[in-house]
Scaffold this motif. Structure first.
Motif, PDB file in Angstrom:
ATOM      1  N   THR A 125       0.861  -1.235   0.057  1.00  8.45           N
ATOM      2  CA  THR A 125       0.069   0.021  -0.081  1.00  8.45           C
ATOM      3  C   THR A 125       1.018   1.240   0.081  1.00  8.45           C
ATOM      4  O   THR A 125       1.960   1.307   0.750  1.00  8.45           O
ATOM      5  N   GLU A 126       0.345   2.228  -0.674  1.00 10.25           N
ATOM      6  CA  GLU A 126       0.959   3.626  -0.923  1.00 10.25           C
ATOM      7  C   GLU A 126      -0.201   4.750  -0.774  1.00 10.25           C
ATOM      8  O   GLU A 126      -1.292   4.255  -0.547  1.00 10.25           O
ATOM      9  N   ALA A 127       0.365   5.907  -0.616  1.00 10.38           N
ATOM     10  CA  ALA A 127      -0.600   6.854  -0.314  1.00 10.38           C
ATOM     11  C   ALA A 127      -1.896   6.972  -1.448  1.00 10.38           C
ATOM     12  O   ALA A 127      -2.917   7.440  -1.137  1.00 10.38           O
ATOM     13  N   GLU A 128      -1.426   6.673  -2.725  1.00  8.41           N
ATOM     14  CA  GLU A 128      -2.342   6.517  -3.891  1.00  8.41           C
ATOM     15  C   GLU A 128      -2.312   5.250  -4.402  1.00  8.41           C
ATOM     16  O   GLU A 128      -2.697   5.129  -5.544  1.00  8.41           O
ATOM     17  N   ALA A 129      -2.023   4.175  -3.810  1.00  3.54           N
ATOM     18  CA  ALA A 129      -2.103   2.812  -4.225  1.00  3.54           C
ATOM     19  C   ALA A 129      -2.505   1.940  -3.000  1.00  3.54           C
ATOM     20  O   ALA A 129      -1.553   1.583  -2.186  1.00  3.54           O
ATOM     21  N   SER A 135      -1.429   0.834  -9.442  1.00  5.04           N
ATOM     22  CA  SER A 135      -0.955   2.438  -9.730  1.00  5.04           C
ATOM     23  C   SER A 135       0.257   2.777  -8.681  1.00  5.04           C
ATOM     24  O   SER A 135       0.530   3.946  -8.668  1.00  5.04           O
ATOM     25  N   ARG A 137       3.823   3.646  -7.108  1.00  8.00           N
ATOM     26  CA  ARG A 137       4.747   4.570  -7.680  1.00  8.00           C
ATOM     27  C   ARG A 137       6.226   4.198  -7.170  1.00  8.00           C
ATOM     28  O   ARG A 137       7.364   4.688  -7.539  1.00  8.00           O
TER      29      ARG A 137
END
Length: 383
Positions: A125-129, A135, A137
């Motif tokens: 997990t990422e801030a936008e994924a 997606s 990064r």
């Protein structure tokens, strides 16, 4: 490998006794201090709880999915934080290595994970994924015999304790979506890795998450999981069936604990001169909770057996995760209602479970992601 019936029975009784005698009495302490005592961690290691699903040849117990689900039913009878500590080693933290890792990678990491000396962590997990894993990064740039990692992962379970991260990063920036993503085995003490402050969560105190930051973190090319680029997303998807079934079984265990506590309270607490359990509206809440938890238990066991038999259970595992996680939320809500004012007071522990179970509908794929998986699989099968 299926355990002999007597051996499995002894294991389940041992876990059940451990939960009753050692974990349940510590629930309030763990919630208050946000920490599982070291002696409990050591006891979990001694019992082999970190290696339930890891094959015997690498030091684990090698349980089948059905056997693992039965252990998860027992571990669910207490605060979810205890189960979370061993959960990544048995699920997403180890399964990628078991399924797609090279023999060298298995030999290097699985014995330590099975013993609990290494705590695995799944860094996707990422801030936008999150739900949209394709997606992400975080980048992994090939540089000779190394890869250089840059990026930030968010809400990573067990990151503060982790010895090994299964990291998902983009190796091909020209390839859109999931096809450019690869998986790496990154040791936590590698230079260039730093941790954010522990997240302050709504519930599940004692289970720790935080950001993991990679800044020009150089790892050997041999850290590429399975030695193949572009397979990371497929690896992530492969491990989810087992993870979703495990979480579903934990949801059943928590629900059964809440039902038992609610029934006991309803039989002891009196209003209008009689026990709460004598009132039909209270009986209705108890009955609904019992029926739903029983349905979830049956779903989990049937799907686990099918998985052990070699069937593709992607749809069924998503059904289990969706139903069981939503079910335990309803059971927790009814438990608060049955306890009335006591259900809202921390001393009884019911409000803690109410907060704890909310996470089950989010991680390992949200309810909405399960709905999409189920529906798309239905459409694909019908086409």
């Amino acid at each position: 490998m299926t355990l002999p019936a007597e051996t499995l029975s002894q294991l389940l009784e041992s876990v059940s006794r451990f939960v009753r005698e050692q974990l349940v009495p510590l629930e309030h302490q763990v919630a208050e201090h946000d920490e599982i005592p070291a002696e409990i961690v050591a006891a979990m290691r001694e019992m082999g709880l970190f290696g339930l699903s890891i094959p015997e040849e690498y030091g684990g117990l090698g349980l089948t999915m059905e056997e693992e689900a039965q252990v998860a039913f027992e571990l669910g009878q207490t605060s979810p934080a205890f189960r979370s500590l061993v959960g990544t080693n048995n699920g997403i933290g180890s399964q990628g290595i078991i399924i797609d890792g090279s023999e060298e990678q298995k030999q290097r990491y699985l014995p330590g994970m099975a013993s609990g000396e290494i705590v695995g962590s799944f860094a996707l997990t990422e801030a936008e994924a999150g739900s949209d894993a394709g997606s992400l990064r975080t980048s992994a740039r090939r540089d000779g015999d190394s890869y250089v990692l840059n990026g930030t992962k968010r809400y990573i379970t067990n990151a503060p304790r982790a010895g090994l991260f299964t990291l998902f990063a983009r190796t091909n920036p020209q390839e859109a979506g999931a096809r450019g993503v690869s998986a790496f085995l990154v040791e936590a003490d590698t230079p260039g890795i730093s941790l954010g402050k522990p997240d302050q969560k709504m519930g599940q105190k004692g289970a720790h998450t935080c950001d993991v930051v990679f800044e020009d973190c150089r790892i050997p090319a041999t850290a590429l999981l399975g030695g193949r680029e572009g397979q990371g997303f497929r690896t992530a998807m492969k491990v989810l069936d087992r993870g979703r079934l495990h979480i579903s079984a934990v949801c059943v265990g928590v629900a059964e604990r809440l039902i038992r506590d609610s029934l006991r309270y309803a039989m002891e607490r009196k209003q209008f001169g009689q026990p709460l359990a004598e009132f039909q509206l209270i009986q209705a809440m108890l009955a609904d909770s019992k029926a739903e938890s029983y349905a979830a238990r049956c779903m989990v066991m049937e799907t686990a057996r099918r998985k052990d038999a070699g069937h593709d259970v992607g749809t069924e595992a998503a059904c289990c995760k969706m139903f069981a996680s939503e079910m335990v939320g309803r059971v927790a809500d009814r438990a608060v209602q049955i306890h009335g004012g006591a259900g809202y007071i921390a001393d009884y522990g019911i409000e803690r479970f109410y907060r704890d179970v909310r996470l089950f509908r989010i991680y390992e794929g949200t309810t909405q992601i399960q709905q999409i998986v189920i529906a798309r699989n239905m459409i694909r099968a019908a086409s």
